[in-house]
Design a protein around this motif. Structure first.
Motif, PDB file in Angstrom:
ATOM      1  N   LEU A  88       0.859  -1.180   0.000  1.00 40.26           N
ATOM      2  CA  LEU A  88       0.000   0.000   0.000  1.00 40.26           C
ATOM      3  C   LEU A  88       0.896   1.230   0.000  1.00 40.26           C
ATOM      4  O   LEU A  88       1.909   1.268   0.706  1.00 40.26           O
ATOM      5  CB  LEU A  88      -0.902   0.012   1.234  1.00 40.26           C
ATOM      6  N   LEU A  89       0.503   2.243  -0.767  1.00 40.04           N
ATOM      7  CA  LEU A  89       1.323   3.440  -0.927  1.00 40.04           C
ATOM      8  C   LEU A  89       0.585   4.666  -0.417  1.00 40.04           C
ATOM      9  O   LEU A  89      -0.547   4.939  -0.827  1.00 40.04           O
ATOM     10  CB  LEU A  89       1.660   3.639  -2.408  1.00 40.04           C
ATOM     11  N   GLY A  90       1.231   5.406   0.478  1.00 40.45           N
ATOM     12  CA  GLY A  90       0.757   6.719   0.886  1.00 40.45           C
ATOM     13  C   GLY A  90       1.724   7.757   0.365  1.00 40.45           C
ATOM     14  O   GLY A  90       2.930   7.685   0.646  1.00 40.45           O
ATOM     15  N   LEU A  91       1.239   8.707  -0.421  1.00 37.46           N
ATOM     16  CA  LEU A  91       2.119   9.679  -1.060  1.00 37.46           C
ATOM     17  C   LEU A  91       1.627  11.093  -0.761  1.00 37.46           C
ATOM     18  O   LEU A  91       0.514  11.466  -1.129  1.00 37.46           O
ATOM     19  CB  LEU A  91       2.122   9.438  -2.572  1.00 37.46           C
ATOM     20  N   ALA A  92       2.457  11.877  -0.058  1.00 41.39           N
ATOM     21  CA  ALA A  92       2.154  13.275   0.229  1.00 41.39           C
ATOM     22  C   ALA A  92       3.019  14.134  -0.680  1.00 41.39           C
ATOM     23  O   ALA A  92       4.242  14.208  -0.494  1.00 41.39           O
ATOM     24  CB  ALA A  92       2.427  13.589   1.692  1.00 41.39           C
ATOM     25  N   LEU A  93       2.400  14.753  -1.661  1.00 37.32           N
ATOM     26  CA  LEU A  93       3.122  15.501  -2.691  1.00 37.32           C
ATOM     27  C   LEU A  93       3.266  16.969  -2.314  1.00 37.32           C
ATOM     28  O   LEU A  93       2.297  17.589  -1.856  1.00 37.32           O
ATOM     29  CB  LEU A  93       2.384  15.398  -4.020  1.00 37.32           C
ATOM     30  N   PRO A  94       4.452  17.554  -2.525  1.00 37.51           N
ATOM     31  CA  PRO A  94       4.621  18.991  -2.269  1.00 37.51           C
ATOM     32  C   PRO A  94       3.843  19.815  -3.280  1.00 37.51           C
ATOM     33  O   PRO A  94       3.406  19.311  -4.318  1.00 37.51           O
ATOM     34  CB  PRO A  94       6.135  19.195  -2.417  1.00 37.51           C
ATOM     35  N   SER A  95       3.691  21.086  -3.014  1.00 38.25           N
ATOM     36  CA  SER A  95       2.848  21.947  -3.851  1.00 38.25           C
ATOM     37  C   SER A  95       3.378  22.114  -5.266  1.00 38.25           C
ATOM     38  O   SER A  95       2.626  22.428  -6.186  1.00 38.25           O
ATOM     39  CB  SER A  95       2.703  23.322  -3.195  1.00 38.25           C
ATOM     40  N   ASP A  96       4.692  21.866  -5.469  1.00 39.84           N
ATOM     41  CA  ASP A  96       5.265  22.100  -6.790  1.00 39.84           C
ATOM     42  C   ASP A  96       5.450  20.822  -7.608  1.00 39.84           C
ATOM     43  O   ASP A  96       6.217  20.787  -8.562  1.00 39.84           O
ATOM     44  CB  ASP A  96       6.608  22.823  -6.658  1.00 39.84           C
ATOM     45  N   TRP A  97       4.732  19.762  -7.263  1.00 36.26           N
ATOM     46  CA  TRP A  97       4.890  18.518  -8.014  1.00 36.26           C
ATOM     47  C   TRP A  97       4.416  18.694  -9.455  1.00 36.26           C
ATOM     48  O   TRP A  97       3.572  19.532  -9.766  1.00 36.26           O
ATOM     49  CB  TRP A  97       4.144  17.373  -7.343  1.00 36.26           C
ATOM     50  N   THR A  98       4.999  17.886 -10.347  1.00 34.38           N
ATOM     51  CA  THR A  98       4.636  17.948 -11.759  1.00 34.38           C
ATOM     52  C   THR A  98       4.255  16.564 -12.260  1.00 34.38           C
ATOM     53  O   THR A  98       4.622  15.535 -11.668  1.00 34.38           O
ATOM     54  CB  THR A  98       5.805  18.461 -12.612  1.00 34.38           C
ATOM     55  N   SER A  99       3.537  16.540 -13.376  1.00 38.72           N
ATOM     56  CA  SER A  99       3.163  15.261 -13.990  1.00 38.72           C
ATOM     57  C   SER A  99       4.398  14.475 -14.413  1.00 38.72           C
ATOM     58  O   SER A  99       4.436  13.249 -14.296  1.00 38.72           O
ATOM     59  CB  SER A  99       2.260  15.507 -15.204  1.00 38.72           C
ATOM     60  N   GLU A 100       5.422  15.181 -14.911  1.00 40.12           N
ATOM     61  CA  GLU A 100       6.654  14.493 -15.302  1.00 40.12           C
ATOM     62  C   GLU A 100       7.289  13.802 -14.103  1.00 40.12           C
ATOM     63  O   GLU A 100       7.714  12.640 -14.188  1.00 40.12           O
ATOM     64  CB  GLU A 100       7.647  15.479 -15.904  1.00 40.12           C
ATOM     65  N   TRP A 101       7.361  14.529 -12.967  1.00 38.78           N
ATOM     66  CA  TRP A 101       7.964  13.940 -11.769  1.00 38.78           C
ATOM     67  C   TRP A 101       7.188  12.694 -11.338  1.00 38.78           C
ATOM     68  O   TRP A 101       7.783  11.646 -11.056  1.00 38.78           O
ATOM     69  CB  TRP A 101       7.981  14.968 -10.621  1.00 38.78           C
ATOM     70  N   LEU A 102       5.861  12.779 -11.304  1.00 36.31           N
ATOM     71  CA  LEU A 102       5.055  11.659 -10.848  1.00 36.31           C
ATOM     72  C   LEU A 102       5.163  10.475 -11.799  1.00 36.31           C
ATOM     73  O   LEU A 102       5.205   9.317 -11.362  1.00 36.31           O
ATOM     74  CB  LEU A 102       3.597  12.086 -10.686  1.00 36.31           C
ATOM     75  N   GLY A 103       5.243  10.751 -13.103  1.00 32.81           N
ATOM     76  CA  GLY A 103       5.422   9.674 -14.062  1.00 32.81           C
ATOM     77  C   GLY A 103       6.727   8.931 -13.841  1.00 32.81           C
ATOM     78  O   GLY A 103       6.776   7.692 -13.892  1.00 32.81           O
ATOM     79  N   ARG A 104       7.789   9.663 -13.569  1.00 28.66           N
ATOM     80  CA  ARG A 104       9.086   9.028 -13.309  1.00 28.66           C
ATOM     81  C   ARG A 104       9.075   8.260 -11.987  1.00 28.66           C
ATOM     82  O   ARG A 104       9.664   7.177 -11.884  1.00 28.66           O
ATOM     83  CB  ARG A 104      10.192  10.089 -13.306  1.00 28.66           C
ATOM     84  N   PHE A 105       8.393   8.800 -10.982  1.00 30.22           N
ATOM     85  CA  PHE A 105       8.254   8.107  -9.701  1.00 30.22           C
ATOM     86  C   PHE A 105       7.570   6.756  -9.919  1.00 30.22           C
ATOM     87  O   PHE A 105       8.023   5.723  -9.396  1.00 30.22           O
ATOM     88  CB  PHE A 105       7.444   8.975  -8.742  1.00 30.22           C
ATOM     89  N   CYS A 106       6.505   6.745 -10.696  1.00 31.71           N
ATOM     90  CA  CYS A 106       5.783   5.499 -10.954  1.00 31.71           C
ATOM     91  C   CYS A 106       6.601   4.544 -11.817  1.00 31.71           C
ATOM     92  O   CYS A 106       6.486   3.320 -11.671  1.00 31.71           O
ATOM     93  CB  CYS A 106       4.433   5.793 -11.588  1.00 31.71           C
ATOM     94  N   ASP A 107       7.444   5.087 -12.700  1.00 35.08           N
ATOM     95  CA  ASP A 107       8.356   4.230 -13.466  1.00 35.08           C
ATOM     96  C   ASP A 107       9.305   3.492 -12.523  1.00 35.08           C
ATOM     97  O   ASP A 107       9.625   2.314 -12.731  1.00 35.08           O
ATOM     98  CB  ASP A 107       9.168   5.059 -14.453  1.00 35.08           C
TER      99      ASP A 107
END
Length: 332
Positions: A88-107
């Protein structure tokens, strides 16, 4: 929020649903996963929370942050003798997160899911008020009654560790001080090795069967060798004797030992090794060594368990070492 970023439900469908292939995840379309353990198996659950600039640097590669968050939990499962099942994943994202960053995280998650045969089962994503935070609850399976606790060490057992010790702490020092590696005679390969060991732990999942079959007690080394020996000794109500000269070292740590013994001592107990610490009865030693070798994860004997009251005694060349300044990592 920026206009290029998806809303919560689109975020789940786009980034996380493709990672959730276990039928129990229900495709992340519900509020909870449904998980049934295999026949004759217990579930083993563990959780670690990682925070930016505490457990990793905020500017680390997203793939590496994801991998570290998952791997530190897999290390705990291995120490229990459990095979990974899901997380199970809990993810607290900072205010400046980007779609590119999240895509790489999931990669990064996808790559490690494939490498360690584990699937996302569910979780939650929120906005963080204080930097990136990643919380993972990992679930493993082990034969009924077969989970190996830290409290089972008995007098006469031998103490083993996997891998090499101290590299991650040296890697953190090298990350904080660009002159650290050169100061201590590290080659480029040495510097890369310690930096990689800090950034990307190597969970010893292949040792799970050997731990389950042979160890009386086990845990992963996350707070530091001496600190975690203390945890095991205290839980088992025994003393643990460690011979420093037997502790396995990389070439980088051998150089650090020669050039800066005080820094070396701190790194040995600096934490973030994510190696396995195991207490093994003498009669199980041969089987343990064979299973570890066949799994491609050799182990080294570094000490012994004695009757006692939860103390750790470190010896260097036959002389006792003062442990007052070697307490390991502490959050508070």
């Amino acid at each position: 929020m920026g206009t290029d970023r998806p809303g919560e439900f689109e975020l789940i469908r786009t980034y996380f649903a493709p990672l959730a292939r276990d039928p129990g995840s229900l495709g992340l379309t519900d509020d909870a996963a449904v998980l049934t353990p295999g026949d004759g198996l217990d579930l083993v659950l563990t959780k670690d929370v990682l925070a930016a600039n505490v457990h990793f640097f905020a500017d680390d590669a997203p793939e590496a942050i994801a991998a570290k968050a998952l791997r530190v939990n897999l290390s705990d499962l291995a120490a229990k003798g459990a095979r990974p099942r899901g997380y199970l994943l809990g993810l607290a994202l900072p205010s400046d997160w980007t779609s590119e960053w999240l895509g790489r995280f999931c990669d990064g998650l996808a790559a490690d899911q494939s490498a360690f045969d584990i699937q996302l089962l569910g979780g939650d994503t929120i906005r963080s008020g204080n930097g990136l935070q990643v919380s993972i609850t990992a679930i493993g399976e082990v034969k009924v009654g077969g989970a190996v606790r830290r409290s089972g060490a008995r007098p006469g057992d031998k103490i083993f560790v996997s891998g090499t010790i101290g590299d991650a702490a040296a890697g953190l020092k090298a990350r904080l001080d660009t002159g650290f590696a050169a100061m201590h005679g590290f080659s480029r390969a040495d510097e890369k090795h310690v930096l990689d060991r800090y950034l990307l732990p190597r969970p010893r999942t292949r040792l799970a069967d050997a731990i389950s079959a042979s160890a009386s007690a086990a845990m992963d080394i996350s707070d530091g060798l001496i600190a975690d020996c203390r945890h095991m000794a205290g839980a088992s109500c025994v003393d643990i004797i460690i011979e420093q000269e037997k502790v396995p070292l990389s070439e980088a740590m051998q150089k650090l030992k020669a050039t800066a013994p005080d820094v070396f001592a701190k790194c040995i107990n600096g934490g973030d090794d994510y190696e396995i610490l195991a207490s093994v009865p003498v009669e199980s030693e041969t089987g343990f060594l064979k299973l570890a070798a066949s799994a491609g994860c050799p182990v080294v004997e570094i000490g012994v368990v004695r009757e006692g009251t939860g103390q750790v005694h470190l010896y260097r060349n036959g002389s006792p070492v003062d442990l007052k300044l070697e307490d390991g990592f502490r959050h508070f």
